[in-house]
Write a protein that holds these residues in place. Structure first.
Motif, PDB file in Angstrom:
ATOM      1  N   GLY A  72      21.925  64.093  51.524  1.00 43.39           N
ATOM      2  CA  GLY A  72      20.873  64.931  50.493  1.00 43.39           C
ATOM      3  C   GLY A  72      20.491  66.364  51.061  1.00 43.39           C
ATOM      4  N   SER A  73      21.207  67.154  52.090  1.00 36.82           N
ATOM      5  CA  SER A  73      20.831  67.995  52.753  1.00 36.82           C
ATOM      6  C   SER A  73      20.781  68.748  51.599  1.00 36.82           C
ATOM      7  N   GLY A  74      20.078  70.355  52.317  1.00 38.25           N
ATOM      8  CA  GLY A  74      20.535  71.568  51.548  1.00 38.25           C
ATOM      9  C   GLY A  74      21.800  72.126  51.898  1.00 38.25           C
ATOM     10  N   VAL A  75      22.378  71.676  52.894  1.00 35.16           N
ATOM     11  CA  VAL A  75      23.524  71.864  53.604  1.00 35.16           C
ATOM     12  C   VAL A  75      24.725  71.764  52.691  1.00 35.16           C
ATOM     13  N   ALA A  76      24.474  70.025  52.715  1.00 36.96           N
ATOM     14  CA  ALA A  76      26.018  69.474  51.582  1.00 36.96           C
ATOM     15  C   ALA A  76      25.714  69.600  50.094  1.00 36.96           C
ATOM     16  N   ILE A  77      24.036  69.824  49.657  1.00 30.79           N
ATOM     17  CA  ILE A  77      24.070  70.775  48.650  1.00 30.79           C
ATOM     18  C   ILE A  77      25.191  71.446  47.959  1.00 30.79           C
ATOM     19  N   ASP A  80      27.118  68.838  61.252  1.00 31.53           N
ATOM     20  CA  ASP A  80      27.115  67.380  60.983  1.00 31.53           C
ATOM     21  C   ASP A  80      25.810  67.773  60.066  1.00 31.53           C
ATOM     22  N   ARG A  81      25.403  68.287  59.053  1.00 30.81           N
ATOM     23  CA  ARG A  81      24.802  68.106  57.873  1.00 30.81           C
ATOM     24  C   ARG A  81      25.616  68.365  56.646  1.00 30.81           C
ATOM     25  N   ALA A  82      26.431  68.805  57.003  1.00 33.22           N
ATOM     26  CA  ALA A  82      26.833  68.876  55.224  1.00 33.22           C
ATOM     27  C   ALA A  82      28.364  66.992  55.315  1.00 33.22           C
ATOM     28  N   ASP A  83      27.920  66.966  56.906  1.00 32.22           N
ATOM     29  CA  ASP A  83      29.216  65.570  57.019  1.00 32.22           C
ATOM     30  C   ASP A  83      28.174  64.840  56.989  1.00 32.22           C
ATOM     31  N   ASN A  84      27.150  64.369  57.367  1.00 28.39           N
ATOM     32  CA  ASN A  84      26.705  63.582  57.471  1.00 28.39           C
ATOM     33  C   ASN A  84      25.411  62.901  56.898  1.00 28.39           C
TER      34      ASN A  84
END
Length: 282
Positions: free
Chosen positions: A54-59, A47-51
């Motif tokens: 700006g999160s550390g996971v997405a980065i 969920d953090r990667a997709d949505n």
């Protein structure tokens, strides 16, 4: 997981170790140069990667996405935990990375364990899924512990005494020699079993000569007259031996006790107790 992999001898970088509030850039550069990258993916991670761009996971997903196309297929893998459907971030849909199912299913009594670790280890090593010739990590850890125990036994710190006089009980079956003194007053002496109250004492670990001292001789200035270039002498309990090192310094040892090796239900290692004095200035 990181601890288990380090026990197997791998260098493991983990984002959890990055100081809170620090930039992830340096960590992600290390990821890009790593031999293997393992993403621990639960449903919250997806969920953090997709949505949450700006999160550390997405980065970190952007960093990995930029690097993955230049890497071999085996570079990236996914470990699923708390992710019963084995969901992946959307960008990975066409990548089809190798996955490891570490989901727990308490209702079925199923929990990840050594089999999953074994599969993970085989991926790290690039081994085939076929385990016909497999050597599981548990065996490797046991072997590593066995090697370390022997290394500890063989550590020179366990069989050396730098002082110029002393008393030592030495289990000679575990070591090649014992070292007394230091520098120009250093003597290496080796032992082996001879009889119930005597031992072989060898001069071939760095000594120049060795000799038995008659019990009647008390004149320290006469000790050197008993030196011989022989490889070994066989002192019994109560006897003295004179040693000469490669630069001519002298040491006198007295055999105080001999313990033969006993192999029965309670093993007793072979040992010798000796007192020694290095004749400084001689």
């Amino acid at each position: 997981m990181a601890v288990q992999l380090r026990l197997l001898g791998y260098t493991v970088q983990i984002d959890e170790a990055v100081v809170y509030g620090s930039s992830l850039s340096n960590f992600m550069r290390e990821v890009a140069t790593a031999d293997r990258v393992l993403m621990i993916v639960d449903e919250n991670y997806v969920d953090r990667a997709d949505n949450l761009p700006g999160s550390g996971v997405a980065i970190e997903n952007r960093w990995i996405r930029e690097a993955v196309d230049q890497k071999p297929e085996s570079w990236l893998s996914v470990l699923f935990v708390d992710n019963a459907q084995c969901r992946l971030p959307a960008w990975m849909a066409d990548k089809r990375p190798k996955g490891f199912d570490f989901n727990s299913r308490p209702d079925l009594g199923q929990f990840p364990g050594i089999e999953q670790l074994d599969d993970l280890w085989r991926w790290i090593e690039g081994l085939p899924a076929d385990k016909a010739h497999a050597l599981p990590p548990a065996v490797l850890r046991e072997r590593a512990a066995r090697i370390e125990r022997i290394d500890v036994v063989g550590d020179p710190a366990n069989y050396a005494n730098p002082t110029l006089r002393g008393r030592v009980t030495f289990q000679y079956g575990d070591h090649l020699h014992y070292t007394v003194g230091h520098g120009e007053y250093q003597f290496n002496v080796a032992f082996s079993e001879h009889s119930g109250d005597s031992v072989y004492m060898y001069s071939d670990k760095g000594l120049k000569a060795v000799g038995l001292i008659p019990n009647t001789s008390l004149d320290t200035f006469a000790f050197e007259t008993f030196l011989r270039p022989a490889r070994a002498v066989t002192p019994a309990v109560g006897q003295k031996v004179v040693l000469m090192n490669q630069i001519g310094a002298l040491c006198v040892m007295t055999i105080e006790a001999v313990q033969p090796e006993i192999n029965d239900a309670s093993h007793t290692p072979a040992a010798v107790t000796f007192a020694y004095e290095i004749l400084v200035g001689r």
